[in-house]
Design an enzyme around this catalytic site. Structure first.
Site: not given
Length: 391
Positions: A180, A208, A239
């Protein structure tokens, strides 16, 4: 009230050192631009990769769910808080990730804590990349397993740790899929080869990578063509998915075990209908509207190339996460503050999130950004970078 003097002392030291930061309050919805203190600025710090936080289909699904099922669920999943939609979401996730089953947790952080603390004991060893996410580190701390840390994405170091770990009931290798802070991708094919060679199991945190890598955003496992060879996949719904929560996708055996032993799952109220329904809709959008991923990667390349041409150090990023590494913590904070003055919100990241000499401003472009917005942001970086002597 007395009792926190030691905490105030530490806070004062942070203020004097120039690393004390206050929360940034947004006065608008999340998007390519946001409003901060009444000023509209370009947003480069969210994880809203695909712009799903206000996608019309997700918004409608959320509103419909509230109308039909109410604001909350009223209980934990194992008592009376499992709705039909919770079961449907998990079936969608399992199909999407090409696994037998899936289980949703309240967040990606609690997913890592819940999985690791449930499946490891003092008979096992966990082998972790040194730059894994804090939730993995904390999850490991909750276990009694033996711990080994290998050098970041260093396969020689990983193999050495595996060789040193014979005699345990089970060896578990755990890694981020995409890291990340740096935006680099774990070398999963080599990790899988080593795991199979030494009879270890693998856990990949794709927070991610979900919605970013792989076919329709299935993540790093699918990206490398490793479906069926990675034992545990962890992901987030907060996300690229644009909503809230975390999940684990794996075998039916592991999911059934976590339903009985995963403490965050057992002792937390289930996701409200609005969250659950919009997460389901997000998966459908990923499958039916691939243009969002295409736009994301096109924007990421444009912005990354622009930063590198200006002379900024963007590290080894291979994803839309693009760090601007400046080294000194105070300088990183100054760069972030300058950028905000020039209309760009890009948060600085310093120790202990990253190493003391690796402070940076981390940027994440999204599918929502226009080229004009990104060009404007590059101009702000150039001005701020030159004023601070970074470029």
């Amino acid at each position: 009230m007395r009792g926190f003097e030691h905490l105030e002392k530490e806070l004062q030291e942070m203020r004097e050192g120039g690393v004390f930061r206050r929360l940034t309050i947004l006065d608008s919805k999340q998007g390519s631009k946001v409003t901060i203190n009444g000023k509209e600025v370009i947003q480069l710090s969210s994880n809203n990769y695909l712009g799903f936080t206000d996608h019309p289909r997700l918004t409608k699904a959320s509103l419909d769910a509230v109308e039909n099922y109410g604001a909350g669920t009223g209980s934990v999943r194992t008592i009376a808080g499992t709705f039909t939609m919770h079961d449907e979401l998990e079936k969608k996730l399992a199909t999407f990730k090409h696994t037998e089953a899936a289980l949703v947790f309240q967040s990606g952080f609690t997913t890592n804590q819940g999985v690791l603390s449930a499946i490891l004991s003092d008979e096992d060893v966990v082998i972790s990349d040194e730059l894994n996410h804090a939730s993995i580190i904390d999850g490991i701390r909750l276990t009694k397993a033996k711990r080994k840390v290998y050098k970041h994405v260093n396969m020689e170091s990983l193999e050495e740790a595996l060789k040193e770990s014979t005699g345990f009931r089970r060896r578990l290798i755990v890694t981020d899929g995409v890291f990340s802070m740096d935006g680099n991708i774990a070398p999963l094919p080599q990790i899988v080869e080593l795991a199979e060679k030494y009879d270890a199991i693998i856990m990949v945190d794709d927070a991610h990578a979900s919605g970013v890598l792989g076919e329709n955003g299935r993540g790093t496992v699918n990206h490398f063509g490793l479906d069926g060879r990675v034992h545990i996949q962890v992901g987030t719904l907060s996300k690229a998915i644009g909503v809230l929560g975390g999940y684990v996708a794996s075998t039916r055996t592991l999911i059934d075990y976590l339903i009985h032993k995963g403490r965050p799952f057992l002792f937390s109220t289930s996701h409200p209908p609005a969250v659950t329904a919009s997460c389901m809709e997000a998966i459908d959008v990923l499958l039916e509207e691939p243009q969002w991923m295409e736009m994301l990667w096109d924007n990421a390349k444009f912005f990354k190339d622009g930063l590198e041409k200006l002379g900024f150090n963007t590290g080894k990023s291979a994803t839309p996460i693009t760090p601007v590494i400046v080294g000194d913590s105070v300088l990183a904070h100054q760069l972030s503050d300058k950028l905000l003055q020039y209309g760009v919100y890009a948060q600085s990241i310093a120790f202990p999130t990253v190493a003391k000499d690796a402070a940076r401003v981390r940027t994440i472009v999204t599918a929502q950004h226009t080229k004009e917005e990104l060009q404007e942001a590059l101009a702000a970086f150039e001005q701020a970078g030159k004023e601070l002597g970074i470029i």
